[in-house]
Design a protein around this motif. Structure first.
Motif, PDB file in Angstrom:
ATOM      1  N   SER A 142      11.367   1.086  -1.533  1.00 33.46           N
ATOM      2  CA  SER A 142      10.937   0.250  -2.873  1.00 33.46           C
ATOM      3  C   SER A 142      11.198  -1.258  -2.396  1.00 33.46           C
ATOM      4  O   SER A 142      10.465  -2.241  -2.958  1.00 33.46           O
ATOM      5  N   SER A 145       7.817  -4.308   1.849  1.00 37.79           N
ATOM      6  CA  SER A 145       6.622  -4.599   1.352  1.00 37.79           C
ATOM      7  C   SER A 145       5.565  -3.653   1.916  1.00 37.79           C
ATOM      8  O   SER A 145       5.929  -2.494   2.704  1.00 37.79           O
ATOM      9  N   ASN A 146       4.379  -3.669   1.559  1.00 38.20           N
ATOM     10  CA  ASN A 146       3.392  -2.659   1.656  1.00 38.20           C
ATOM     11  C   ASN A 146       3.264  -2.422   3.307  1.00 38.20           C
ATOM     12  O   ASN A 146       3.050  -1.438   3.820  1.00 38.20           O
ATOM     13  N   GLN A 147       3.001  -3.866   3.812  1.00 41.46           N
ATOM     14  CA  GLN A 147       2.688  -3.672   5.306  1.00 41.46           C
ATOM     15  C   GLN A 147       4.033  -3.173   6.091  1.00 41.46           C
ATOM     16  O   GLN A 147       3.854  -2.522   7.054  1.00 41.46           O
ATOM     17  N   GLN A 148       5.073  -3.641   5.466  1.00 42.51           N
ATOM     18  CA  GLN A 148       6.517  -2.867   6.111  1.00 42.51           C
ATOM     19  C   GLN A 148       6.735  -1.335   5.968  1.00 42.51           C
ATOM     20  O   GLN A 148       6.944  -0.637   6.997  1.00 42.51           O
ATOM     21  N   VAL A 149       6.027  -0.894   4.938  1.00 46.58           N
ATOM     22  CA  VAL A 149       5.842   0.685   4.512  1.00 46.58           C
ATOM     23  C   VAL A 149       4.930   1.082   5.596  1.00 46.58           C
ATOM     24  O   VAL A 149       5.237   2.261   6.221  1.00 46.58           O
ATOM     25  N   ASN A 150       3.733   0.687   6.128  1.00 49.84           N
ATOM     26  CA  ASN A 150       2.903   0.951   6.763  1.00 49.84           C
ATOM     27  C   ASN A 150       3.461   1.027   8.359  1.00 49.84           C
ATOM     28  O   ASN A 150       3.260   2.070   8.979  1.00 49.84           O
ATOM     29  N   ASN A 153       5.814   3.997   8.524  1.00 48.28           N
ATOM     30  CA  ASN A 153       5.206   5.298   8.437  1.00 48.28           C
ATOM     31  C   ASN A 153       4.575   5.396   9.961  1.00 48.28           C
ATOM     32  O   ASN A 153       4.680   6.600  10.498  1.00 48.28           O
ATOM     33  N   ASN A 178       8.602  -8.546  10.501  1.00 47.89           N
ATOM     34  CA  ASN A 178       8.706  -7.195   9.632  1.00 47.89           C
ATOM     35  C   ASN A 178       9.665  -6.264  10.111  1.00 47.89           C
ATOM     36  O   ASN A 178      10.658  -5.850   9.400  1.00 47.89           O
TER      37      ASN A 178
END
Length: 192
Positions: A142, A145-150, A153, A178
């Protein structure tokens, strides 16, 4: 050695060179440099060599006493030695590099990426399947950021950094920033 030479040098050489050591120590203290016992030994050796050099360069016609001449020679030698030691430290520091510094290759990975470690944060977290760790992982995700989650993954799936940058269409600098954020203590401490 003539008796005149002995008369000038004798006070400095008597009693294990006590006078020369006392003069040297007073000069050290005035220079204000912190010295270790090993440094004192080095500087006493320099003082011993300087005593003979000062005697050979002493000119009585200039009016100064030999003691004054010797003190001036010692000050110059000690200041030169301290300056040279500081220069040597600066030269060594020129070759230091940050672990976060990127290399010059096309991939621009940081040095930290090349240091092998058998510790893997994500592996440690996934080993423990209890609910408490799952909550911590969710909390960690949580904060990203979205980019860091990508990126995370894709890393978990085994992709290489250059492949991740290509898939996500990001620059190597952006990738490195990142990764730095994802690895920061502020974020990772949540997992433990």
């Amino acid at each position: 050695m003539t008796s005149a030479e002995l008369t000038v040098l004798q006070p400095y050489c008597e009693n294990d060179m006590r006078l020369l050591k006392r003069i040297s120590k007073s000069i050290f203290l005035r220079l204000g440099e912190p010295l270790t016992e090993a440094d004192y030994d080095d500087f006493y050796s320099i003082a011993n060599m300087t005593l003979w050099q000062a005697y050979n360069s002493y000119d009585i016609s200039k009016g100064a006493s030999f003691n004054t001449h010797l003190c001036n020679c010692l000050k110059k030698k000690f200041k030169t030695e301290i300056r040279d030691r500081h220069r040597a430290k600066r030269v060594i520091n020129q070759f230091t590099t940050s672990l976060d510094a990127t290399n010059d290759s096309e991939e621009e990975c940081s040095i930290l990426d090349f240091i092998p470690s058998d510790f893997d944060t994500f592996e440690e977290v996934t080993k423990n399947s209890n609910e408490q760790f799952q909550d911590k992982v969710q909390h960690y995700f949580s904060k990203l950021s979205n980019q860091q989650v990508n990126i995370l993954n894709l890393l978990i799936d085994g992709y290489e950094p250059k492949d991740i940058r290509q898939i996500l269409e990001i620059s190597s600098t952006e990738y490195a920033e990142n990764m730095k954020i994802m690895r920061s203590f502020e974020n990772v401490k949540i997992l433990f």
